[in-house]
Enzyme design. Structure first.
Site, PDB file in Angstrom:
ATOM      1  N   ASP A  50      39.998  44.355  45.797  1.00  0.00           N
ATOM      2  CA  ASP A  50      40.545  43.934  44.571  1.00  0.00           C
ATOM      3  C   ASP A  50      40.234  42.311  44.812  1.00  0.00           C
ATOM      4  OD1 ASP A  50      41.001  46.405  43.810  1.00  0.00           O
ATOM      5  OD2 ASP A  50      43.024  45.847  42.785  1.00  0.00           O
ATOM      6  N   HIS A 101      37.426  43.999  37.058  1.00  0.00           N
ATOM      7  CA  HIS A 101      38.862  43.546  37.433  1.00  0.00           C
ATOM      8  C   HIS A 101      39.282  42.521  36.533  1.00  0.00           C
ATOM      9  CE1 HIS A 101      42.662  43.982  39.570  1.00  0.00           C
ATOM     10  NE2 HIS A 101      42.558  42.913  40.248  1.00  0.00           N
ATOM     11  N   HIS A 105      41.295  37.627  35.763  1.00  0.00           N
ATOM     12  CA  HIS A 105      42.541  38.214  36.537  1.00  0.00           C
ATOM     13  C   HIS A 105      43.794  37.945  35.636  1.00  0.00           C
ATOM     14  CE1 HIS A 105      45.403  39.839  39.372  1.00  0.00           C
ATOM     15  NE2 HIS A 105      44.307  40.438  39.939  1.00  0.00           N
ATOM     16  N   HIS A 196      42.796  43.945  49.541  1.00  0.00           N
ATOM     17  CA  HIS A 196      42.166  42.585  48.652  1.00  0.00           C
ATOM     18  C   HIS A 196      41.256  41.693  49.608  1.00  0.00           C
ATOM     19  CE1 HIS A 196      46.039  43.685  46.669  1.00  0.00           C
ATOM     20  NE2 HIS A 196      45.562  43.311  45.660  1.00  0.00           N
TER      21      HIS A 196
END
Ligand code: ZN
Length: 241
Positions: A50, A101, A105, A196
């Site tokens: 991510d 995503h 964010h 991540h």
């Protein structure tokens, strides 16, 4: 993640089709590992990354995946896609799956449904423009959704993709912590692992997993666990909610 959210995830997983709500893949049981004739076993997991792409750590993850011959799934942030288009093309060119995503964010609690869906549409269009790939995989920031956001994603036929294994790589301070986590990880086929690639330790976890002598494991893309129709790529419409 608190107990109420875990219970909600379990309940939704039980009633929703996998191509709409995915927390883990098929055969999520030690019994379902396929055996080799020499006694080894293989577990098929999905490593997910991510918050990238990142100019330093995304290439490190891609190199580690290539060395292992594995596939991953990258949930990218739209504004970082704009900053690093070559990395997005590399992700796709090397056969990995790409997911959405949001664009900034944005914090779940402060983002109305319409803005959330608009960020997803903007990022979807960027990915498609850069790579020719239309993704339906969506991971909301922090894995958090409201009823309105859930309905919006359902209507747009997106695949909400969460995870069932969280090594908390964001809290790691040294590569040795990544190795320690891998040694303690109770690997199961069907695991979706949250990592991540905006941080340094995802690549170390990939390397340590691929070098483990105790299990034979491979990572596949999340999309490999979905019916082919799920990747047909329906365009997100801007919400009027
Ligand atoms: Zn994130």
């Amino acid at each position: 993640m608190n107990l109420a959210r875990q219970a909600m995830k379990r309940a939704l997983t039980a009633v929703l089709p996998r191509d709409r709500f995915l927390v883990s893949g098929p055969m999520s049981s030690r019994r379902d590992r396929s055996g080799f004739c020499d006694g080894r076993t293989q577990a098929e997991i999905a490593l997910t990354f991510d918050d990238g792409p990142h100019p330093e750590w995304t290439p490190a993850v891609l190199d580690a995946l290539a060395s292992a011959g594995w596939k991953g799934t990258f949930f990218v942030i739209g504004e970082r896609v704009e900053q690093h288009p070559d990395l997005v093309r590399r992700i796709v060119d090397e056969g990995h799956a790409i997911g959405n995503h949001t664009y900034t964010h944005s914090a779940p609690a402060e983002t109305p449904t319409a803005m959330f869906l608009d960020e997803l549409r903007r990022t979807h269009d960027l990915i498609e423009h850069l790579t020719g790939t239309s993704t339906t995989l969506v991971r909301p920031p922090l894995g958090k959704l409201t009823g309105g956001k859930f309905r919006g994603l359902w209507t747009a036929q997106q695949t909400i993709t969460l995870w069932n294994v969280d090594p908390k790589d964001f809290a790691m301070c040294a590569e040795s912590e990544a190795v320690t986590w891998v040694r303690s990880y109770g690997l199961r086929t069907g695991d979706i692992v949250l990592l991540h690639d905006r941080l340094p330790y995802a690549a170390a976890i990939v390397r340590a997993l691929s070098q483990t002598g105790e299990e034979t494991v491979r990572s596949v893309a999340v999309s490999d666990w979905l019916p082919a129709s799920a990747s047909s790529g329906m365009v997100l419409e801007a919400s009027h909610a």
